[in-house]
Enzyme design. Structure first.
Site, PDB file in Angstrom:
ATOM      1  N   SER A 150       9.471   8.754  22.535  1.00 18.89           N
ATOM      2  CA  SER A 150       9.118   8.828  21.112  1.00 18.89           C
ATOM      3  C   SER A 150      10.335   9.071  20.231  1.00 18.89           C
ATOM      4  O   SER A 150      10.210   9.231  19.025  1.00 18.89           O
ATOM      5  CB  SER A 150       8.088   9.944  20.893  1.00 18.89           C
ATOM      6  OG  SER A 150       8.606  11.187  21.341  1.00 18.89           O
ATOM      7  N   ASN A 170       4.463  21.482  23.345  1.00 19.86           N
ATOM      8  CA  ASN A 170       3.207  21.305  22.604  1.00 19.86           C
ATOM      9  C   ASN A 170       3.141  22.169  21.346  1.00 19.86           C
ATOM     10  O   ASN A 170       2.760  21.694  20.282  1.00 19.86           O
ATOM     11  CB  ASN A 170       2.018  21.591  23.525  1.00 19.86           C
ATOM     12  CG  ASN A 170       1.984  20.665  24.727  1.00 19.86           C
ATOM     13  OD1 ASN A 170       2.730  19.682  24.755  1.00 19.86           O
ATOM     14  ND2 ASN A 170       1.167  20.959  25.711  1.00 19.86           N
ATOM     15  N   THR A 230     -16.380  -2.346 -19.226  1.00 19.90           N
ATOM     16  CA  THR A 230     -17.211  -2.049 -18.062  1.00 19.90           C
ATOM     17  C   THR A 230     -17.532  -3.419 -17.467  1.00 19.90           C
ATOM     18  O   THR A 230     -17.660  -4.395 -18.212  1.00 19.90           O
ATOM     19  CB  THR A 230     -18.515  -1.304 -18.418  1.00 19.90           C
ATOM     20  OG1 THR A 230     -19.325  -2.161 -19.230  1.00 19.90           O
ATOM     21  CG2 THR A 230     -18.243  -0.005 -19.176  1.00 19.90           C
ATOM     22  N   HIS A 231     -17.586  -3.488 -16.166  1.00 16.59           N
ATOM     23  CA  HIS A 231     -17.768  -4.776 -15.478  1.00 16.59           C
ATOM     24  C   HIS A 231     -16.671  -5.758 -15.863  1.00 16.59           C
ATOM     25  O   HIS A 231     -16.875  -6.970 -15.812  1.00 16.59           O
ATOM     26  CB  HIS A 231     -19.145  -5.387 -15.779  1.00 16.59           C
ATOM     27  CG  HIS A 231     -20.270  -4.423 -15.619  1.00 16.59           C
ATOM     28  ND1 HIS A 231     -20.988  -4.305 -14.451  1.00 16.59           N
ATOM     29  CD2 HIS A 231     -20.781  -3.497 -16.462  1.00 16.59           C
ATOM     30  CE1 HIS A 231     -21.902  -3.355 -14.586  1.00 16.59           C
ATOM     31  NE2 HIS A 231     -21.782  -2.843 -15.802  1.00 16.59           N
ATOM     32  N   SER A 267      10.077 -17.104 -10.199  1.00 11.45           N
ATOM     33  CA  SER A 267       9.551 -18.041  -9.212  1.00 11.45           C
ATOM     34  C   SER A 267      10.673 -18.974  -8.769  1.00 11.45           C
ATOM     35  O   SER A 267      11.563 -19.293  -9.541  1.00 11.45           O
ATOM     36  CB  SER A 267       8.415 -18.847  -9.849  1.00 11.45           C
ATOM     37  OG  SER A 267       8.263 -20.080  -9.176  1.00 11.45           O
ATOM     38  N   LYS A 285       8.206 -18.418 -14.906  1.00  9.65           N
ATOM     39  CA  LYS A 285       7.394 -17.298 -14.419  1.00  9.65           C
ATOM     40  C   LYS A 285       8.036 -15.924 -14.615  1.00  9.65           C
ATOM     41  O   LYS A 285       9.254 -15.770 -14.593  1.00  9.65           O
ATOM     42  CB  LYS A 285       7.069 -17.492 -12.927  1.00  9.65           C
ATOM     43  CG  LYS A 285       6.102 -18.596 -12.634  1.00  9.65           C
ATOM     44  CD  LYS A 285       4.777 -18.480 -13.372  1.00  9.65           C
ATOM     45  CE  LYS A 285       3.946 -17.319 -12.872  1.00  9.65           C
ATOM     46  NZ  LYS A 285       3.484 -17.558 -11.505  1.00  9.65           N
ATOM     47  N   ASN A 297       6.691 -12.679 -12.915  1.00 11.94           N
ATOM     48  CA  ASN A 297       5.646 -12.141 -12.037  1.00 11.94           C
ATOM     49  C   ASN A 297       5.724 -10.612 -11.941  1.00 11.94           C
ATOM     50  O   ASN A 297       6.807 -10.066 -11.771  1.00 11.94           O
ATOM     51  CB  ASN A 297       5.769 -12.753 -10.642  1.00 11.94           C
ATOM     52  CG  ASN A 297       5.581 -14.261 -10.665  1.00 11.94           C
ATOM     53  OD1 ASN A 297       4.829 -14.782 -11.491  1.00 11.94           O
ATOM     54  ND2 ASN A 297       6.278 -14.959  -9.787  1.00 11.94           N
ATOM     55  N   GLU A 315       2.307  -5.602  -8.211  1.00 11.68           N
ATOM     56  CA  GLU A 315       1.535  -6.229  -7.126  1.00 11.68           C
ATOM     57  C   GLU A 315       1.772  -5.531  -5.793  1.00 11.68           C
ATOM     58  O   GLU A 315       0.839  -5.264  -5.032  1.00 11.68           O
ATOM     59  CB  GLU A 315       1.915  -7.708  -7.005  1.00 11.68           C
ATOM     60  CG  GLU A 315       1.409  -8.553  -8.157  1.00 11.68           C
ATOM     61  CD  GLU A 315       1.954  -9.969  -8.073  1.00 11.68           C
ATOM     62  OE1 GLU A 315       1.184 -10.872  -7.727  1.00 11.68           O
ATOM     63  OE2 GLU A 315       3.155 -10.163  -8.338  1.00 11.68           O
ATOM     64  N   TYR A 355      -3.629  19.664  24.319  1.00 14.25           N
ATOM     65  CA  TYR A 355      -2.681  18.604  24.028  1.00 14.25           C
ATOM     66  C   TYR A 355      -2.895  17.404  24.962  1.00 14.25           C
ATOM     67  O   TYR A 355      -3.109  17.570  26.159  1.00 14.25           O
ATOM     68  CB  TYR A 355      -1.229  19.110  24.185  1.00 14.25           C
ATOM     69  CG  TYR A 355      -0.221  18.044  23.805  1.00 14.25           C
ATOM     70  CD1 TYR A 355       0.222  17.922  22.495  1.00 14.25           C
ATOM     71  CD2 TYR A 355       0.245  17.128  24.745  1.00 14.25           C
ATOM     72  CE1 TYR A 355       1.105  16.923  22.124  1.00 14.25           C
ATOM     73  CE2 TYR A 355       1.134  16.133  24.383  1.00 14.25           C
ATOM     74  CZ  TYR A 355       1.561  16.028  23.076  1.00 14.25           C
ATOM     75  OH  TYR A 355       2.427  15.039  22.714  1.00 14.25           O
ATOM     76  N   GLN A 375       1.046  12.183  20.311  1.00 17.24           N
ATOM     77  CA  GLN A 375       2.382  11.694  19.940  1.00 17.24           C
ATOM     78  C   GLN A 375       2.280  10.557  18.919  1.00 17.24           C
ATOM     79  O   GLN A 375       3.213  10.315  18.158  1.00 17.24           O
ATOM     80  CB  GLN A 375       3.092  11.218  21.211  1.00 17.24           C
ATOM     81  CG  GLN A 375       4.482  10.683  20.994  1.00 17.24           C
ATOM     82  CD  GLN A 375       5.215  10.514  22.313  1.00 17.24           C
ATOM     83  OE1 GLN A 375       5.653  11.485  22.913  1.00 17.24           O
ATOM     84  NE2 GLN A 375       5.314   9.272  22.790  1.00 17.24           N
ATOM     85  N   LYS A 408       2.771  10.563  14.515  1.00 15.57           N
ATOM     86  CA  LYS A 408       3.924  10.633  13.620  1.00 15.57           C
ATOM     87  C   LYS A 408       4.265   9.340  12.888  1.00 15.57           C
ATOM     88  O   LYS A 408       4.563   9.370  11.687  1.00 15.57           O
ATOM     89  CB  LYS A 408       5.148  11.111  14.391  1.00 15.57           C
ATOM     90  CG  LYS A 408       5.080  12.568  14.742  1.00 15.57           C
ATOM     91  CD  LYS A 408       6.210  12.960  15.665  1.00 15.57           C
ATOM     92  CE  LYS A 408       5.783  13.944  16.705  1.00 15.57           C
ATOM     93  NZ  LYS A 408       4.718  13.456  17.607  1.00 15.57           N
TER      94      LYS A 408
HETATM   95  N1  ARG Z   1       6.934  13.833  22.063  1.00 18.64           N
HETATM   96  C1  ARG Z   1       5.780  14.630  22.117  1.00 18.64           C
HETATM   97  C2  ARG Z   1       4.932  14.470  20.848  1.00 18.64           C
HETATM   98  O1  ARG Z   1       5.412  13.896  19.960  1.00 18.64           O
HETATM   99  C3  ARG Z   1       6.176  16.077  22.245  1.00 18.64           C
HETATM  100  C4  ARG Z   1       5.209  16.890  23.033  1.00 18.64           C
HETATM  101  C5  ARG Z   1       5.189  16.379  24.417  1.00 18.64           C
HETATM  102  N2  ARG Z   1       4.407  17.199  25.276  1.00 18.64           N
HETATM  103  C6  ARG Z   1       4.118  16.856  26.510  1.00 18.64           C
HETATM  104  N3  ARG Z   1       3.410  17.666  27.207  1.00 18.64           N
HETATM  105  N4  ARG Z   1       4.485  15.699  27.015  1.00 18.64           N
HETATM  106  O2  ARG Z   1       3.813  14.881  20.763  1.00 18.64           O
END
Ligand code: ARG
Length: 465
Positions: free
Chosen positions: A28, A115, A160-161, A282, A288, A290, A295, A322, A327, A330
């Site tokens: 990750s 975790n 309205t509408h 354009s 144009k 735009n 948008e 967990y 993961q 994010k």
């Molecule tokens: N990279 C993991 C995450 O973003 C960190 C926690 C990983 N924990 C584990 N037991 N593998 O959530």
């Protein structure tokens, strides 16, 4: 056969090395490297606490803190080499710490799991993100307010509408968005209250077996309280959902504003012109102009909705505590926060350059029988029940429409054909008088709008803008 020495801290348990595809799939680091600053702050607070509690030797604690601070500088300066083999930001930093300070680094992960570590990092990130979003929302509100004040007496048709309905002040229309963004600020601030809880100390899932001081860590990191249940602490991502939901709502508001700017800047409406610096041309049609920025602001709402749906789906049916599924929290979160911030900023930058064609919008407000409600209200004041008055004016509008006339082009005699209650007074109705008549709290009368502008200004001032 001895396997190649792995960089992974957990390699000792396995006879085989990780499959390269599995490694690439599960790493990750490309996403969570953005948490580096928060990970370091969390580790520093943790190390200080461990040393203070006598869980690790004082000198080791000091070496860890110093090493982490230097790593922070390396990362800031772009001198840090991130490794996929080390999976994530936590392992990358820990491995670098070991290179820098040697065996003392091995004591950092005492009484902690990735975790509770990642949950802490995430909350630290969210606190900053919320602060940034709220500041951007306030700036956008400021730009809306400036534009409203600069055009405070401009009249436009309200819809309205998407059919012309009743005349309005342009400022009143824009202040509707001020209200929406105010509620958005409230939602982010509300989310912040639940973000402000320290998970560290939950360990992998069950708490830890050392005499740790969670309140100390919370104070060091600026958290208001510590989590009450270790399982919940490591598996809870509600605040990610809440942030994403608030972001989705905010983007929905932005998209409605953007859509109106697109509409108003068409030749068909012609109420505004967007500054050249915020439109595109354009490649084939030389004429144009735009509304590219508006948008895209409208469109980017889609990905923020998508990110909300994604985290909700990741969390659905997930067992405690967990799981690596978490993961996946994010990428979408960062994308939503980035998208929101950049969109709020560019829309706020576009607003000051908007030129309003007051003549044209007032003319539009006077056409299409927008005074019909007020003609009915006129009859009500003469004693007719509203429902009957509505019927009378309906016939009147049909009569005028068939002759291609506006209501103001009819004579009193023509009015009287539909009701004897009409007199000269009805000819005095115009866009201005009907706007002035809407003098109720929340209404569009100039007096109410002036007060609303003042209130809005005070609200921004008290928010520090
Ligand atoms: N990279 C993991 C995450 O973003 C960190 C926690 C990983 N924990 C584990 N037991 N593998 O959530």
């Amino acid at each position: 056969m001895a396997k190649k020495k792995s960089a992974k801290v957990w390699a000792a348990r396995f006879a085989k090395a990780t499959d390269p595809q599995a490694e690439a799939f599960t790493a990750s680091i490309d996403v969570d490297r953005r948490l580096a600053r928060y990970d370091i702050a969390g580790s520093i607070a943790h190390a200080r606490m461990l040393a203070k509690q006598g869980i690790i030797p004082q000198e080791d604690g000091e070496a860890i803190v110093r090493g982490l601070e230097e790593i922070g500088e390396e990362i800031e300066a772009g001198r840090f080499e991130f490794s996929r083999e080390l999976e994530d930001i936590h392992m990358n930093i820990e491995a670098r710490l070991r290179q820098k300070i040697g065996p003392a680094a091995d004591r950092l992960h005492t009484a902690r799991s990735r975790n509770d570590q990642v949950a802490t990092d995430l909350r630290l990130y969210l606190k900053d993100a919320i602060t940034g979003v709220v500041a951007s929302l306030r700036r956008l509100q400021g730009a809306l307010l400036d534009l409203s004040e600069a055009n405070r007496w401009v009249i436009m048709p309200g819809y309205t509408h998407l059919q012309r309905a009743q005349p309005l002040l342009f400022a009143h229309h824009l202040l509707a968005y001020f209200e929406m963004f105010d509620r958005d600020v409230g939602r982010f601030q509300d989310c912040l209250r639940r973000v402000d809880v320290l998970p560290l100390g939950a360990g992998a899932l069950a708490g830890v077996s050392y005499r740790i001081d969670r309140r100390f860590v919370a104070r060091e990191l600026g958290f208001g309280r510590v989590s009450d249940n270790s399982l919940d602490a490591v598996s809870d991502r509600d605040c990610v959902v809440e942030f994403q939901a608030a972001a989705a709502l905010t983007m929905m508001h932005v998209s409605r504003l953007a859509e109106e700017l697109v509409l108003w800047s068409t030749a068909e409406f012609g109420f505004i012109q967007i500054d050249e610096a915020f439109v595109g041309g354009s490649s084939i049609m030389p004429q144009k102009r735009n509304p590219d920025v508006a948008e895209l602001a409208r469109a980017k709402t889609g990905r923020v909705y998508g990110n909300l749906m994604s985290i909700l789906t990741v969390l659905k049916g997930l067992p405690l505590a967990y799981c690596l599924d978490l993961q996946e929290d994010k990428a979408g979160l960062f994308d939503s926060a980035d998208t929101l911030l950049v969109t709020l900023a560019v829309v706020a930058a576009m607003l000051p350059g908007i030129r309003v064609d007051a003549e044209r919008s007032q003319a539009a407000a006077s056409e299409s029988y927008t005074l019909a409600t007020d003609v009915a209200d006129y009859l009500v004041r003469q004693g007719l029940p509203f429902r009957e008055a509505h019927g009378v004016v309906g016939q009147l509008v049909r009569y005028a429409d068939e002759r291609g006339k506006g209501l103001s082009e009819l004579s009193v005699e023509e009015y009287r054909r539909f009701s004897p209650l009409f007199d000269e007074g009805v000819l005095k109705l115009d866009v201005r008088s009907v706007i002035e008549a809407r003098d109720v709290p929340g209404g569009t009368s100039p007096r109410r709008v002036a007060a609303a502008l003042k209130r809005a200004r005070r609200r921004l001032e008290s928010a520090g803008l």
